[in-house]
Design an enzyme around this catalytic site. Structure first.
Site, PDB file in Angstrom:
ATOM      1  N   HIS A 151      -5.653  -2.055  10.920  1.00 18.61           N
ATOM      2  CA  HIS A 151      -4.640  -1.093  11.371  1.00 18.61           C
ATOM      3  C   HIS A 151      -3.309  -1.800  11.628  1.00 18.61           C
ATOM      4  O   HIS A 151      -2.251  -1.351  11.161  1.00 18.61           O
ATOM      5  CB  HIS A 151      -5.137  -0.388  12.640  1.00 18.61           C
ATOM      6  CG  HIS A 151      -4.145   0.537  13.269  1.00 18.61           C
ATOM      7  ND1 HIS A 151      -4.186   1.903  13.096  1.00 18.61           N
ATOM      8  CD2 HIS A 151      -3.071   0.295  14.062  1.00 18.61           C
ATOM      9  CE1 HIS A 151      -3.180   2.457  13.752  1.00 18.61           C
ATOM     10  NE2 HIS A 151      -2.480   1.497  14.362  1.00 18.61           N
ATOM     11  N   GLU A 152      -3.363  -2.908  12.355  1.00 20.08           N
ATOM     12  CA  GLU A 152      -2.122  -3.625  12.685  1.00 20.08           C
ATOM     13  C   GLU A 152      -1.495  -4.245  11.436  1.00 20.08           C
ATOM     14  O   GLU A 152      -0.281  -4.202  11.265  1.00 20.08           O
ATOM     15  CB  GLU A 152      -2.397  -4.690  13.755  1.00 20.08           C
ATOM     16  CG  GLU A 152      -2.770  -4.107  15.105  1.00 20.08           C
ATOM     17  CD  GLU A 152      -1.776  -3.037  15.564  1.00 20.08           C
ATOM     18  OE1 GLU A 152      -0.548  -3.252  15.414  1.00 20.08           O
ATOM     19  OE2 GLU A 152      -2.208  -1.984  16.053  1.00 20.08           O
ATOM     20  N   HIS A 155       0.449  -1.598   9.555  1.00 21.83           N
ATOM     21  CA  HIS A 155       1.814  -1.346  10.047  1.00 21.83           C
ATOM     22  C   HIS A 155       2.790  -2.337   9.394  1.00 21.83           C
ATOM     23  O   HIS A 155       3.891  -1.982   9.000  1.00 21.83           O
ATOM     24  CB  HIS A 155       1.885  -1.531  11.563  1.00 21.83           C
ATOM     25  CG  HIS A 155       1.445  -0.337  12.373  1.00 21.83           C
ATOM     26  ND1 HIS A 155       1.959   0.939  12.191  1.00 21.83           N
ATOM     27  CD2 HIS A 155       0.571  -0.234  13.399  1.00 21.83           C
ATOM     28  CE1 HIS A 155       1.398   1.761  13.081  1.00 21.83           C
ATOM     29  NE2 HIS A 155       0.544   1.088  13.811  1.00 21.83           N
ATOM     30  N   GLU A 208       1.278   6.163  12.427  1.00 21.72           N
ATOM     31  CA  GLU A 208      -0.061   5.886  12.948  1.00 21.72           C
ATOM     32  C   GLU A 208      -1.158   6.370  12.000  1.00 21.72           C
ATOM     33  O   GLU A 208      -2.160   5.681  11.780  1.00 21.72           O
ATOM     34  CB  GLU A 208      -0.245   6.511  14.335  1.00 21.72           C
ATOM     35  CG  GLU A 208       0.529   5.797  15.437  1.00 21.72           C
ATOM     36  CD  GLU A 208       0.157   4.328  15.543  1.00 21.72           C
ATOM     37  OE1 GLU A 208      -0.999   3.978  15.274  1.00 21.72           O
ATOM     38  OE2 GLU A 208       1.042   3.516  15.857  1.00 21.72           O
TER      39      GLU A 208
END
Ligand code: ZN
Length: 280
Positions: A151-152, A155, A208
């Site tokens: 997820h990070e 980004h 997100e």
């Protein structure tokens, strides 16, 4: 410093100046390559040169590490939890250029900070940090940890920070960056300002969703169970009353929408996971 001595003060003392949750990078691969459905990366990001953001975040990351090291809150290389994180990153990083060709040149770093905060981030240019509070309080499994990392990293790879800076600054920052490049100002100051801005960024709801889906596929391709995305966010949801500090949970609402969307997308990456699992 031996791993057993760390963290010196129980990891409670150190807090970063601010809660942060960052990311960025460059050209995204076409959606045709992906299993999950996400759109093109925002075009707005082109207003801010990727190299400038990456060097600003490299400086900010360096400052943060120095501060943590000074307070003995930086995990030593032989610390087992850090070694596990680096093991996961070694499986995910080679997959990154699929989403952003620029990631081939990033100098990736993974560090673990001794802090009660539930937090993790990947800054533009591949600078990753996990906080012990996230791993310990949520008792994350390796698969769940890989989903957070995915997820990070998403980004960063989808350049959400770059797009957000462009949105908040309009063309202003683009012009000032240009003037720096032309030698009309002090590059150091600019990088410092941008770094500060990077640390106060919050991503949009769309960012997100994008990071959830790209991260899900990234983890699956790395051989990590996509179903862990559901259990991860269930744990996050249960921990949402944690008031250790404004960190991950305040920037990552864990409503039923998030978990439902992930659950719906797990089957799309299941085959990728099963294929990759054999080599894990
Ligand atoms: Zn996020």
């Amino acid at each position: 410093m031996a791993g057993a001595e760390w963290p010196a003060a129980g990891g409670k003392a150190w807090h970063p100046r601010r809660a942060f949750l960052l990311a960025a990078g460059a050209a995204a691969a076409g959606p045709g390559l992906a299993q999950v459905e996400v759109g093109e990366a925002s075009r707005l990001r082109n207003l801010v040169p990727a190299g400038e953001i990456e060097s600003a975040s490299m400086q900010e990351y360096g400052r943060m590490l120095a501060q943590a090291r000074q307070q003995r809150a930086l995990a030593p290389d032989d610390y087992p939890a850090l070694q596990r994180l680096r093991g996961i990153s070694q499986r995910l990083i080679p997959l990154a250029p699929r989403w952003n060709d620029r990631a081939r040149q990033w100098r990736w770093e993974i560090n673990l900070i001794g802090s009660q905060q539930i937090n993790a981030f990947c800054m533009p240019g591949g600078k990753i940090a996990f906080f012990t509070g996230l791993l310990d309080k949520l008792a994350l499994t390796e698969d769940e940890t890989a989903v957070v990392m995915g997820h990070e990293m998403a980004h960063a790879l989808r350049e959400h920070a770059r797009a957000r800076i462009a949105k908040t600054q309009g063309t202003g920052i683009g012009l000032s960056v240009l003037s720096q490049l032309l030698g009309l100002g002090q590059l150091g100051d600019l990088a410092a300002n941008m770094g500060t801005q990077l640390l106060s960024l919050r991503f949009s709801r769309d960012d997100e969703v994008d990071a959830d889906l790209v991260g899900l596929e990234l983890a699956a391709r790395g051989g990590y169970d996509p179903q862990a995305s559901v259990t991860l966010w269930e744990k996050m949801s249960r921990a949402s009353g944690d008031k250790t500090g404004p960190a991950f949970l305040s920037t990552h609402p864990t409503g039923p929408d998030r978990i439902t969307r992930l659950r719906e997308n797990v089957p799309k990456v299941q085959a990728l996971y099963e294929q990759a699992r054999g080599s894990r």
